[in-house]
Design an enzyme around this catalytic site. Sequence first.
Site, mmCIF file in Angstrom:
data_model
loop_
_atom_site.group_PDB
_atom_site.id
_atom_site.type_symbol
_atom_site.label_atom_id
_atom_site.label_comp_id
_atom_site.label_asym_id
_atom_site.label_seq_id
_atom_site.Cartn_x
_atom_site.Cartn_y
_atom_site.Cartn_z
ATOM 1 N N ASP A 355 61.025 147.797 -6.815
ATOM 2 C CA ASP A 355 61.158 146.435 -6.322
ATOM 3 C C ASP A 355 61.633 146.301 -4.887
ATOM 4 O O ASP A 355 61.265 145.355 -4.204
ATOM 5 C CB ASP A 355 62.112 145.651 -7.231
ATOM 6 C CG ASP A 355 61.469 145.296 -8.555
ATOM 7 O OD1 ASP A 355 60.237 145.192 -8.597
ATOM 8 O OD2 ASP A 355 62.195 145.121 -9.546
ATOM 9 N N TYR A 443 62.374 138.999 -13.468
ATOM 10 C CA TYR A 443 63.733 139.510 -13.636
ATOM 11 C C TYR A 443 64.663 139.034 -12.543
ATOM 12 O O TYR A 443 64.250 138.891 -11.398
ATOM 13 C CB TYR A 443 63.708 141.042 -13.593
ATOM 14 C CG TYR A 443 64.194 141.645 -14.887
ATOM 15 C CD1 TYR A 443 65.539 141.816 -15.123
ATOM 16 C CD2 TYR A 443 63.302 142.026 -15.863
ATOM 17 C CE1 TYR A 443 65.993 142.358 -16.311
ATOM 18 C CE2 TYR A 443 63.739 142.569 -17.055
ATOM 19 C CZ TYR A 443 65.087 142.728 -17.273
ATOM 20 O OH TYR A 443 65.530 143.256 -18.447
HETATM 21 CU CU LIG Z 1 65.388 145.073 -18.749
#
Ligand SMILES: [Cu+2]
Length: 712
Positions: A355, A443
């Site tokens: 990421d 996320y």
């Molecule tokens: Cu996770």
Amino acid sequence: MAKVSCIHFSFISFLILILFSHSWFPLLKPGILGSRNRVFGSLSKTKVQQSKNHLTENYHHPLDPLTVKEINKVRTILSLYSPFFSFSPTIHSLTLEEPDKSRVLGSKRGHPFPPRKARVIVLSDGKSHVISVDLDLNRVTDHAINTGSGYPQITMEDMNMAVNVALSNAQFNKSVLERGVGLSDLVCLGLSAGWYGPSEEGRRVMKVQCFYSENTPNFYMRPIEGLTATVDLDNKQVVQIFNTGRNIPIPPGNNTDYRFQVQDKLPEKDPLKSISSEKSNGPNFIVEDEHIVKWANWEFHLKADQRVGMVISQARVRDSETGETRSVMYKGFASELFVPYMDPDDSWYFKTYMDAGEFGLGACSSKLVPLNDCPGNSYFMDGVFVASDGKPYVQPNMICVFERNSGDISWRHTEVILTDPKINEARRKVTLVVRMSASVGNYDYIFDWEFQTDGLIRVKVGLSGMLMVKGTSYENVYGIHNQEDLSGPLVSENVIGVLHDHYINFHLDMDIDGPNNSFVKVDMVKESTLQGQSPRKSYLKAKRNIAKTENDAKIKLKLYDPSEFHVINPDRRSRLGNPSGYKLVPGGTAASLLDLYDPPQLRSAFTNNQIWVTPYNRTEQYAGGLFVCQSKGDDTLAVWSKRNRPIENRDIVLWYTLGFHHIPCQEDFPIMPTVSSSFDLKPVNFFERNPILRVAPTAEDDLPVCRPSTSF
Ligand SMILES: [Cu+2]
Ligand SMILES: *[C@@H]1O[C@H](CO)[C@@H](O)[C@H](O)[C@H]1NC(C)=O
Ligand SMILES: *[C@@H]1O[C@H](CO)[C@@H](O)[C@H](O)[C@H]1NC(C)=O
Ligand SMILES: *[C@@H]1O[C@H](CO)[C@@H](O)[C@H](O)[C@H]1NC(C)=O
Ligand SMILES: *[C@@H]1O[C@H](CO)[C@@H](O)[C@H](O)[C@H]1NC(C)=O
């Protein structure tokens, strides 16, 4: 799980995304920006901190990020640079090129700074260019082309384009419609593709997958399963479509919305009354010159970074005996974040995100919500970042700094043997927290750096947001012949929470009392007594092993073969002669179990060990390499440290990976309660004695609000 789009912009244009529209491109309009004093804190009673006028901002420290003025200047210099006369290359990164450490340490307030330089990464002709621009000389001073694998960070335009290319493809478009999804309820994401051998090499590609947003903003829980387009970003073409999920229903959306206003009105039983730890006298910290944070015995430089989120530099702590300000860490930041999903299917195998290098933790950072993300009396710091056209933009309130009355005890003792006088000494713990959160697609990663007055630094990562889920025809577990055949547990009707890991690597350039340090592994070993020597059969000894070279410091943690991990300055001794040091105290750690030659593991080989130590090298910043997208892993920590360089008594960098295995469960649906893990950097023989011995106890008068009601 990160996926792409931090960007609520990769959605196709007809989506109504008001809910999501965080300010990706706040404009730098002078009229709407206020001004703020250079110093925050001390007597400030202002409740709401005004936003800054970044247009007139200057730098005050060699590590200060590029200002708006400087970014604009770089753009002008590039536009006059002959290779780019005829066109404007896409800017994938434009950031301060930090001066070499010796120049930073040598620079003093009031003296000339080392030259201000920008490092620009552009993509042109399919090649990644790394360009240095000297802002004092007004020209390009270096220009290199990446000869290794990998591409620069994905831009918002890349993501939008990937989605548009996929949806313009008749076959993909038709496949979406065949699943019964109206285009007005369609959300598609551009996902990083990883690297899986020759078929995708030699061109920049992304994967596109779509979701159904009918009746819910939480489209992540409604995947159009088993439909993936691979898009060539340079030729703007779909190169492959997998459509193997035709028989998998789209999960229902009626229980997926997580917003407060839509929750059913069955009142929560005994909701908590509001809780405050406001400091009526104002905070105890100040922020000088926008970036220098001073609190209690700590002082450090703090800045936002488009790639790694936030950077703590030159952390120093005051010696409790002498008052001297002593160096602890030159630089610390999250250097990469690796999230492999454990499903080999066509539509899942590539989900092995990196990421930081692919999407950017700063680029994906959130505007923190006052009183909920950060308590009252927080100081908020903006990021000044650069869009792909080279123009600056502001990522507002992306870092907060606050003091925390943790409610914990920083030390205590009740003396039970001596009764005259009675002794019952306890001290509360107050800490300073620096926080940011990155929403990398589904996320959310919450990063905290917490400083304690006893010298300890705790680095914590919290995971929240949405699972990346897989559609299934199963509505409950009863019909499933063997649950292990699924790639994770069923977490709602037709929804599998796919098993995955998270690995966050931290670059920790420790400079304990100066740059030259050593890494010492203190091994606990069992000693057996000789026959008749003692009633005991066994006991433990601590054996110190100084790492000579990098190989001595590649550590896999083992519960039954335990060690402490110290970074010491062999030349700085305490009164007793012990070397001054800090130890790394690993937290709840997971290790990657993937095959060492699995492509994602090659790319994220920094997870092969939990701890590494390298000699300081300014170019070795990111554990997964500089060019992470589609990299083959030829520029990672694991490759650099194959050189097995000497690391004793020289400038060294400590790398630690905090890991999580994540087996999802029903509570993670539709949004996950935060799961956290942390590690500590703790002084070892750094201070002459307990450095907070002189702290005064707290009396009731000091705490105007925090009395529990039962005490009345
Ligand atoms: Cu996770
Ligand atoms: C996808 O197909 C629909 C229905 O045929 C059409 O209206 C739409 O324009 C197509 N979208 C694109 C981007 O081609
Ligand atoms: C969602 O809708 C389905 C179909 O209408 C229904 O069976 C189910 O009970 C609903 N779930 C919730 C949590 O309301
Ligand atoms: C620094 O690291 C880079 C990449 O590993 C390497 O090419 C370079 O030679 C190193 N520089 C020094 C001075 O060791
Ligand atoms: C650190 O060690 C290096 C290599 O041993 C040496 O050249 C340098 O002078 C030392 N620096 C300091 C500040 O002691």
